[in-house]
Design a protein around this motif. Structure first.
Motif, PDB file in Angstrom:
ATOM      1  N   LYS A   1     -16.702   0.907  98.050  1.00 16.87           N
ATOM      2  CA  LYS A   1     -17.572   2.077  97.983  1.00 16.87           C
ATOM      3  C   LYS A   1     -18.463   1.949  96.763  1.00 16.87           C
ATOM      4  O   LYS A   1     -18.347   1.002  95.976  1.00 16.87           O
ATOM      5  CB  LYS A   1     -16.746   3.364  97.940  1.00 16.87           C
ATOM      6  N   GLU A   2     -19.376   2.899  96.624  1.00 13.32           N
ATOM      7  CA  GLU A   2     -20.341   2.809  95.536  1.00 13.32           C
ATOM      8  C   GLU A   2     -19.643   2.763  94.187  1.00 13.32           C
ATOM      9  O   GLU A   2     -18.586   3.357  94.007  1.00 13.32           O
ATOM     10  CB  GLU A   2     -21.313   4.007  95.572  1.00 13.32           C
ATOM     11  N   SER A   3     -20.274   2.026  93.272  1.00 16.42           N
ATOM     12  CA  SER A   3     -19.766   1.947  91.910  1.00 16.42           C
ATOM     13  C   SER A   3     -20.844   2.468  90.968  1.00 16.42           C
ATOM     14  O   SER A   3     -22.037   2.217  91.178  1.00 16.42           O
ATOM     15  CB  SER A   3     -19.407   0.503  91.537  1.00 16.42           C
TER      16      SER A   3
END
Length: 355
Positions: free
Chosen positions: A291-293
């Motif tokens: 997922k987004e970081s």
């Protein structure tokens, strides 16, 4: 003469191992001479008896001169003799701080151990006889008697101490103790203890625990564990109206542990420093982020250069503060504007319309 009796355990339990300390001392202000001491421990099957039939306690005398000798002259009767014709119990002598230590000056402690009480609940009477004379009076020998009443209670569960919980490499026959193992490597827990019910607790076990037979003193973890794991062993003794539990805990460390689901509130890096002086968190291997970081600091390459193997997508403005080198075509769906000039590879400004 003054006598006192200390029991172990307190209180005494029927049919159980026991020990007695009999203290004999002079608490008065005049010396007392003694040539014989008799200890009577009633033996038999009755409630008023103390010893089980046939018991012969070990006797150990401790006094200032270490000279008294005690022997059992008949069942339950112990006689003490001094090395000379008589022994002097000197008067209590105050210390410089005005406290009195009669026993340390001229006392006698008789230790009786290695015997069992009988099986009957009740009160036994222990008798101490001292054959003494008091100089300065009529100087005749007389017997002095003191009695001590010792209660015997029903025995509560008393586990032999649960000890020596250890982890060995491999199966139950192994004696190689380990504190660290490889991931999923077989190992065995072993311990010492009485014949009683055992329960082993660990998150790696089905339902978090396993019950073991009272004759078992080991348990093998065939498939090992994937991360550092703690085991707690419980031994339970049960009798009418009473229960007693004993616990031991041990932990095995795992090399290269695996964490299928890891929730981390914060990771504090403590590795070597980068060129900015910041501590590094080193990951030796690929890192997959599903997922987004979010990066709130500076993202740097290994030597200050960041190399991206796939497309870089900027959903907002992309700002380049220095040169941008492009090996392929530059495509734009909107206008390309510049505050300076477009230059060809020779550095010549491009003029006119671009088609």
């Amino acid at each position: 003469m003054t006598t006192a009796v200390l029991t172990q355990p307190v209180p005494l339990a029927v049919g159980q191992p026991a020990a007695l300390d009999i203290i004999i001392s002079n608490g008065g202000q005049h010396p007392v001479h003694c040539d014989q001491i008799i200890i009577v421990l009633p033996a038999g099957h009755l409630a008023q008896d103390l010893l089980a039939p046939g018991e012969r306690p070990n006797t150990t005398a401790h006094d200032t001169t270490r000279t008294w000798t005690f022997t059992q002259i008949q069942p339950g009767v112990i006689e003490g003799q001094p090395p000379d014709e008589e022994h002097t119990f000197y008067k209590a002598t105050p210390d410089t701080d005005n406290t009195t230590h009669a026993f340390t000056r001229a006392g006698l402690r008789l230790r009786l151990d290695n015997f069992h009480t009988n099986e009957e609940v009740g009160t036994a009477r222990l008798e101490v006889r001292t054959h003494v004379r008091h100089p300065g009076t009529n100087d005749t020998w007389t017997w002095e008697y003191s009695h001590h009443y010792l209660d015997k209670y029903p025995a509560r569960p008393d586990l032999v101490p649960l000890t020596n919980l250890r982890i060995v490499q491999g199966g139950a026959s192994s004696e190689t103790v380990i504190t660290q193992t490889e991931r999923n490597q077989k190992f065995t827990l072993k311990w010492d203890g009485p014949n009683t019910a055992y329960t082993l607790y660990s998150p790696t076990l089905p339902n978090g625990k396993t019950d073991l037979a009272d004759t078992v003193r080991d348990h093998t973890i065939e498939k090992g564990v994937e991360r550092d794991t703690t085991f707690t062993l419980c031994a339970t003794a049960q009798s009418v109206g009473h229960q007693k539990d004993s616990y031991l805990t041990t932990t095995i460390a795992v090399e290269e542990p695996s964490f299928p689901h890891l929730t981390v509130d914060k990771i504090t890096a403590n590795g070597e420093e980068n060129w900015r002086g910041s501590k590094l968190l080193t990951i030796d291997g690929a890192l997959r982020v599903e997922k987004e970081s979010h990066f709130f600091g500076t993202v740097c390459g290994g030597k200050g250069t960041l190399t991206v193997g796939d497309d870089v997508v900027a959903q907002k403005d992309l700002t380049v503060s220095k040169d941008m080198n492009v090996a392929g075509a530059v495509e734009a769906t909107g206008d390309i504007t510049t505050d300076a000039q477009f230059l060809d590879p020779k550095g010549t400004p491009l003029r006119g319309k671009l088609t």
